[in-house]
Design an enzyme around this catalytic site. Structure first.
Site, PDB file in Angstrom:
ATOM      1  N   ASP A 159      -0.940  -1.673 -14.257  1.00 61.39           N
ATOM      2  CA  ASP A 159      -0.546  -0.891 -15.427  1.00 61.39           C
ATOM      3  C   ASP A 159       0.731  -1.477 -16.034  1.00 61.39           C
ATOM      4  OD1 ASP A 159      -2.784   0.613 -15.198  1.00 61.39           O
ATOM      5  OD2 ASP A 159      -1.778   2.497 -14.703  1.00 61.39           O
TER       6      ASP A 159
ATOM      7  N   HIS B 271      -4.226  -1.144  -7.052  1.00 59.97           N
ATOM      8  CA  HIS B 271      -3.642  -0.207  -8.020  1.00 59.97           C
ATOM      9  C   HIS B 271      -3.773   1.259  -7.596  1.00 59.97           C
ATOM     10  CE1 HIS B 271      -1.916   1.137 -11.703  1.00 59.97           C
ATOM     11  NE2 HIS B 271      -2.985   1.845 -12.010  1.00 59.97           N
TER      12      HIS B 271
ATOM     13  N   HIS C  35      -4.381  11.734  -9.688  1.00 58.37           N
ATOM     14  CA  HIS C  35      -5.253  10.676  -9.152  1.00 58.37           C
ATOM     15  C   HIS C  35      -5.630  10.931  -7.694  1.00 58.37           C
ATOM     16  CE1 HIS C  35      -4.345   8.740 -12.867  1.00 58.37           C
ATOM     17  NE2 HIS C  35      -3.094   8.530 -12.566  1.00 58.37           N
TER      18      HIS C  35
ATOM     19  N   VAL D 221      -0.040   6.234  -9.335  1.00 59.63           N
ATOM     20  CA  VAL D 221       0.611   7.549  -9.308  1.00 59.63           C
ATOM     21  C   VAL D 221       2.091   7.333  -9.633  1.00 59.63           C
ATOM     22  CG1 VAL D 221       1.182   9.538  -7.876  1.00 59.63           C
ATOM     23  CG2 VAL D 221      -1.019   8.375  -7.596  1.00 59.63           C
TER      24      VAL D 221
HETATM   25 FE   FE2 Z   1      -2.894   3.569 -13.359  1.00 56.47          FE
END
Ligand code: FE2
Length: 447
Positions: A197, A301, A311, A339
Site C-alpha cells: 500500500d 501485506h 481486515h 491494518v
Molecule cells: Fe492494505
C-alpha cells in the site's frame, strides 16, 4: 442431593467455566494505553514542498532504487522525465574510483483514464562491488542529477545489517512524519522493507495517477539513496481500463541481503494449491541455506495474526495454505501491513487442525515465526483504533499509533527489533524485542 444441591452444583460449574473462560481469553499480551491526539489524516496538498518538481528542463524526478539481482550486487535505478523521453543512461562510479561507467535502460509510458504518464526509465546497474559507496547520475543530456547508494556486504552468516520497516505509507502529513522519523532514527536503516500500500492514489476519482507522481517525489529523498524492497498491497490492485506496461512479472520473489533471506509474498495473487505462487514457495523454502543466510524473513501485506477489527481474518486463507511450511522451515519473522496500526504476536502456530479434530486454537510454538503488523505508515484512511476484545493470547503487544520499525541483525544468533511511534523522540523505542534466530539459537525470547 436435592434440587437446591443440583442448582448449586450447576452454579458452581458455571462459575468455574466462567473463571476458566476468563483465564483462557484474558491471557493475551499488552494493549498499549498510549493516548494520542485524534486528528483526521489528510493528504498533503499538491503544492507541498515535499512534492516539488526538480528544476531544469526534463529534470529526472521520482528517482528510486531497488535490489536488482538475488544477492545484492545489482541495483535497478528508476526515474521519470516529463518533457521528453531523454536518456535512459545511468552514469555511475565507486567512491574510490575515478572510472565512470554507464548502463543503459529502457523507457515506457502508460495511460490510465485521462492520465498520461511521464517517461518512466528503468536501468539496471550490474556487477557492483559489495559494501561499496557508488555515486550515480541520471538526466544525462538535459538536467543531470546526482545521488549515491551503498551496496550491501557480501552475503554471509554473521554479517550485521539494519533494515527499516514501513507499511501503508500514503502521502498525508502523518506519512511525512513517519518518513522523517525513519530518517532521523539513530539506528540507521540501510534498506527499507516496504509492506505494501504505497501511494493511495486510488483514493481519488479515476485512481488519479498524479498522486503516484507526487508520492514518487515525496519518497525520493530516501529511496534514491537506499533500496526499498516492495511488497504489493490491495491499493496496488489496478483495474483496467488501459495499462501499457503489460507486465507479467510476478509480485512474489526472494532476495538475499547480508545475512537475511527475504521472501516477498503477494496477498492478492493466487496462492491456492497448484497456483504459480504456491509451487514457487514450495520450491523456494527448501533452497534457503541457513548456514549462508541464517535469518529467514517473510514480507506480505494482509496479516495472518491480527486482532484488530479491521481486515479481521482477511489473511486467514493464506495462513491455511502456508503456515505449516513456515513452521517446518522455521521462519524467524513475518512482517505484514494492511491494518493501520502496530501489533506483535507471540511465537504461535495453528497447524494441528485436520477438519475433524477440532484443534484450531493458536498455540505457543518455538518453531513458528513472530508475526508483526506494521501497517501504520500514516495514510489517508487513518488509524485502526478498534480492537477485538479481550486481547487474544497470541497477541503480545498492540497499539494504534503511526510509526515505523527497525530490524537490526547483529550476527547469526541475535537481532534487535524496535518499533517507533511518531509522537516520540527519534531514539525512543515504544516496543522492542531481542530476536533469537530459529535455526542457530531457537530459545524462547519471551523468557
Ligand atoms: Fe492494505
Amino acid at each position: 442431593m436435592g434440587l437446591l444441591g443440583s442448582v448449586s452444583s450447576s452454579s458452581s460449574l458455571i462459575a468455574i467455566i466462567l473463571v476458566l473462560n476468563v483465564v483462557a481469553l484474558c491471557n493475551g499480551g499488552m494493549t498499549s494505553t498510549f493516548v494520542r491526539k485524534v486528528e483526521k489524516t489528510i493528504d498533503m496538498p499538491l503544492d507541498s514542498d515535499v512534492f516539488k518538481v526538480p528544476a531544469g528542463y526534463n529534470a529526472p524526478q521520482q528517482v528510486h532504487i531497488t535490489q536488482g539481482d538475488h544477492v545484492g550486487n545489482a541495483v535497478i535505478v528508476s526515474w521519470v522525465t516529463v518533457d521528453e523521453p531523454g536518456s535512459s543512461t545511468v552514469i555511475y562510479w565507486s567512491e574510490n574510483s575515478k572510472e565512470k561507467k554507464q548502463a543503459k535502460g529502457k523507457v515506457l509510458t502508460y495511460e490510465f483514464y485521462n492520465y498520461k504518464s511521464g517517461y518512466i526509465h528503468h536501468t539496471t546497474i550490474r556487477k557492483l562491488k559489495f559494501n561499496t559507496k557508488y555515486y550515480y547520475v541520471v538526466g544525462i543530456g538535459h538536467t543531470p542529477r546526482k545521488f549515491w547508494f551503498i551496496t550491501p556486504p557480501e552475503v554471509g552468516p554473521d554479517v550485521p545489517y539494519t533494515f527499516g520497516l514501513i507499511g501503508d505509507l500514503g502521502q498525508t502529513f502523518d506519512s511525512n512524519r513517519t518518513l522523517a522519523h525513519y530518517e532521523q532514527n539513530p539506528q540507521k536503516g540501510k534498506t527499507v522493507l516496504f509492506l505494501g500500500d504505497l501511494s493511495y492514489a486510488d483514493h481519488y476519482p479515476n485512481q488519479d495517477n498524479v498522486r503516484w507522481d507526487t508520492w514518487g517525489r515525496f519518497i525520493e529523498r530516501s529511496v534514491a539513496y537506499q533500496p526499498w524492497i516492495w511488497t504489493a498491497g490491495n491499493h496496488e490492485i489496478i483495474l483496467p481500463p488501459k495499462l501499457a506496461s503489460n507486465s507479467t512479472a510476478p509480485f512474489w520473489y526472494s532476495i538475499k541481503r547480508a545475512s537475511a533471506y527475504i521472501i516477498v509474498l503477494a496477498s492478492y495473487s493466487a496462492y491456492g494449491k497448484y497456483t504459480l505462487q504456491y509451487t514457487w514457495l514450495e520450491q523456494e523454502l527448501p533452497k534457503v541455506n541457513r548456514t549462508e543466510t541464517p535469518w529467514l524473513i517473510v514480507l506480505l501485506h494482509s496479516p495472518w495474526y491480527n486482532s484488530y477489527n479491521y481486515h479481521y481474518m482477511e489473511g486467514e486463507t493464506m495462513r491455511v495454505m502456508f503456515e505449516a511450511w513456515f513452521v517446518r522451515y522455521k521462519v524467524d519473522v513475518v512482517f505484514a501491513g494492511h491494518v493501520h496500526a502496530y501489533e506483535r504476536s507471540e511465537r504461535v502456530s495453528n497447524v494441528a487442525y485436520n477438519i475433524v479434530n477440532g484443534i484450531c486454537t493458536p498455540v505457543k510454538d518455538q518453531s513458528a515465526p513472530v508475526y508483526i503488523t506494521i501497517g501504520d505508515g500514516g495514510n489517508i484512511e487513518g488509524l485502526a483504533t478498534n480492537m477485538t476484545e479481550p486481547q487474544p493470547a497470541y497477541s503480545a503487544y498492540r497499539e494504534a499509533s503511526f510509526g515505523h520499525a527497525i530490524f537490526d541483525i547483529k550476527n547469526r544468533t541475535h537481532a534487535y527489533f524496535s518499533w517507533h511511534r511518531n509522537q516520540d523522540g527519534y531514539a525512543v523505542e515504544a516496543d522492542k524485542l531481542w530476536f533469537f534466530n530459529r535455526y542457530w539459537n531457537p530459545v524462547d525470547e519471551s523468557k
